[in-house]
Structure formats: C-alpha cells, structure tokens
Design an enzyme around this catalytic site. Structure first.
Site, PDB file in Angstrom:
ATOM      1  CB  THR A  56      -0.919   0.022   1.243  1.00  0.00           C
ATOM      2  OG1 THR A  56      -1.718  -1.153   1.248  1.00  0.00           O
ATOM      3  CG2 THR A  56      -1.837   1.240   1.211  1.00  0.00           C
ATOM      4  CG  LEU A  57       3.040   1.936  -3.349  1.00  0.00           C
ATOM      5  CD1 LEU A  57       3.403   2.196  -4.802  1.00  0.00           C
ATOM      6  CD2 LEU A  57       4.297   1.615  -2.554  1.00  0.00           C
TER       7      LEU A  57
END
Length: 240
Positions: free
Chosen positions: A18-19
């Site tokens: 999850t950036l």
C-alpha cells in the site's frame, strides 16, 4: 513458457505494498474522565478529497477492558481489528480467569505497527487505545511507524494541532461524563470548521469498569456566520 510468465506475474503481485492510503478517516479525540475513558470521532470516509462514505465506524471495543479508535486507511484498520480478534480469542481460550487489559493491547499494537514499518509495509493508521482494568485508567496512542505514548488526553490527525490546545486548557481529572462530552463536542466542532475531511456526524464511545458503550451518531449545532468565514480572504496577503 506461459507457466513461467504466470509464476513471475504472481510473485510480483504478492510483493505489492500500500503506497498511499485510499479511503481514510480523520481525527480521533480521547480523554480520561472521572469514571473512565471518552472517545470521539466523526463517521466520514474520504476517497482522496471526496467525502465518499458517511457512516464509517472508527471506534471499536476490544475485549472486556479496551476501546480502540483509528484515523487513516480504513482497510488497514479492518486488518488491525482482525489481528485483535485473533489476539482476544487466543487469550480467551486459556480460560484462566484473566483477560488482556488496555496496557497489554496497547503494547501489542506498538509491536504490530513497528513490525510492519520495518517490513516497509506499514499499516497507514494512527491508533488511540483506552481502557479501564482493576480501577486503573489507561489512554495511549500509536502512530503508523510505532511511535507511542500515554497521556491524559490524546488526538490524531488535525486533532493534534487543533484539539490538544483546547484540552490542555480545559481538561481536568475530575470531569464528569456530561462535562467530558461537552469538551469533546467543542473539539469536534473546531475540527469540523477547520478540517475539510471532517463531517457533521460524530460518534462518542465510553469505557468504564463495567464495559464499553458506543452511542448513536448525531450532528453538532454549528454557527457559520463568523466574519472570517464570510470573507476569508479579506486582509490576506499573497497571490491567493
């Protein structure tokens, strides 16, 4: 050849991170009061800058003695709740007459958040954990990288900047339930005025020696006639 490509693609997909958070909740504010802990949050879920969801519950009881509130990524909060469900279930299976208190749950959360940070795959949340066990009140918070502390009042997000100054001025340890709710409402009203991600639908929870109670969501009375709201750029310098 095709099977090798498939394996390569699946391994790449397995390493995704999850950036950036997608659906997020804003501030949580919590205080100690005479009988236990009070916690407040609104029910908005923002998709970027769009207030997409209006009924997201971000205050959850954990076991018999703890109450958890979260700001940040909603799906990561759901993952944390799954971790905690497993933790409480395993604790109950011992059936030894003891149960995890808020200090233990808070310590567990600090390890979870720091562990995920070290894997460069953090859970994008700031957590508030409060509770009462054996007459002892506990209130602490944990950041997304595992930074943690305990205090008589805590807040996440914009609440750190806008609600904590109010709490420093007006909080005292002998607050009644009614006075505590009024103080939290004052903080949430300021956040509603100043935080674009806040909505006027708040939920308050309390936890005492008897257990946790989450009250029905409601709206605050607001006043939008302030001169600064009507003419926000009057007297302002700069190109904006």
């Amino acid at each position: 050849m095709d099977s090798n490509n498939t394996n390569l693609q699946s391994s790449e997909a397995a390493s995704e991170r999850t950036l950036y958070p997608y659906v997020t909740g804003t501030s949580v504010v919590a205080i100690k009061y005479k009988d236990g802990i009070l916690m407040a949050a609104d029910m908005g879920g923002s998709y970027g800058s769009t207030l997409r969801y209006k009924s997201v519950e971000r205050l959850k009881p954990i076991g018999k003695h703890s109450l958890l509130g979260a700001s940040g990524e909603i799906s990561d909060f759901q993952e944390i709740l799954r971790y905690l469900d497993e933790l409480i279930l395993n604790d109950n299976m011992w059936d030894d007459g003891n149960s995890l208190g808020p200090k233990e749950v808070h310590s567990y959360l600090t390890r979870v958040m720091y562990n995920r940070r070290n894997k460069f795959n953090p859970l994008w949340n700031s957590l508030v954990l409060g509770g009462v066990k054996n007459g002892q009140k506990f209130l602490g918070m944990v950041s997304m990288i595992g930074v943690n502390f305990e205090d008589d009042h805590v807040a996440t997000g914009f609440g750190n900047h806008l609600a904590r100054p109010i709490l420093r001025d007006e909080w005292h340890e002998n607050l009644t339930f009614e006075d505590g709710v009024k103080l939290l409402e004052k903080c949430m009203r300021v956040l509603l005025y100043r935080d674009r991600s806040a909505i006027n639908k708040i939920q308050i929870s309390k936890i005492t020696e008897e257990g946790a109670t989450t009250f029905k969501p409601y709206s605050l009375k607001t006043f939008w006639g302030f001169t600064a709201f009507e003419n926000p750029t009057v007297g302002a310098e700069g190109s904006w």
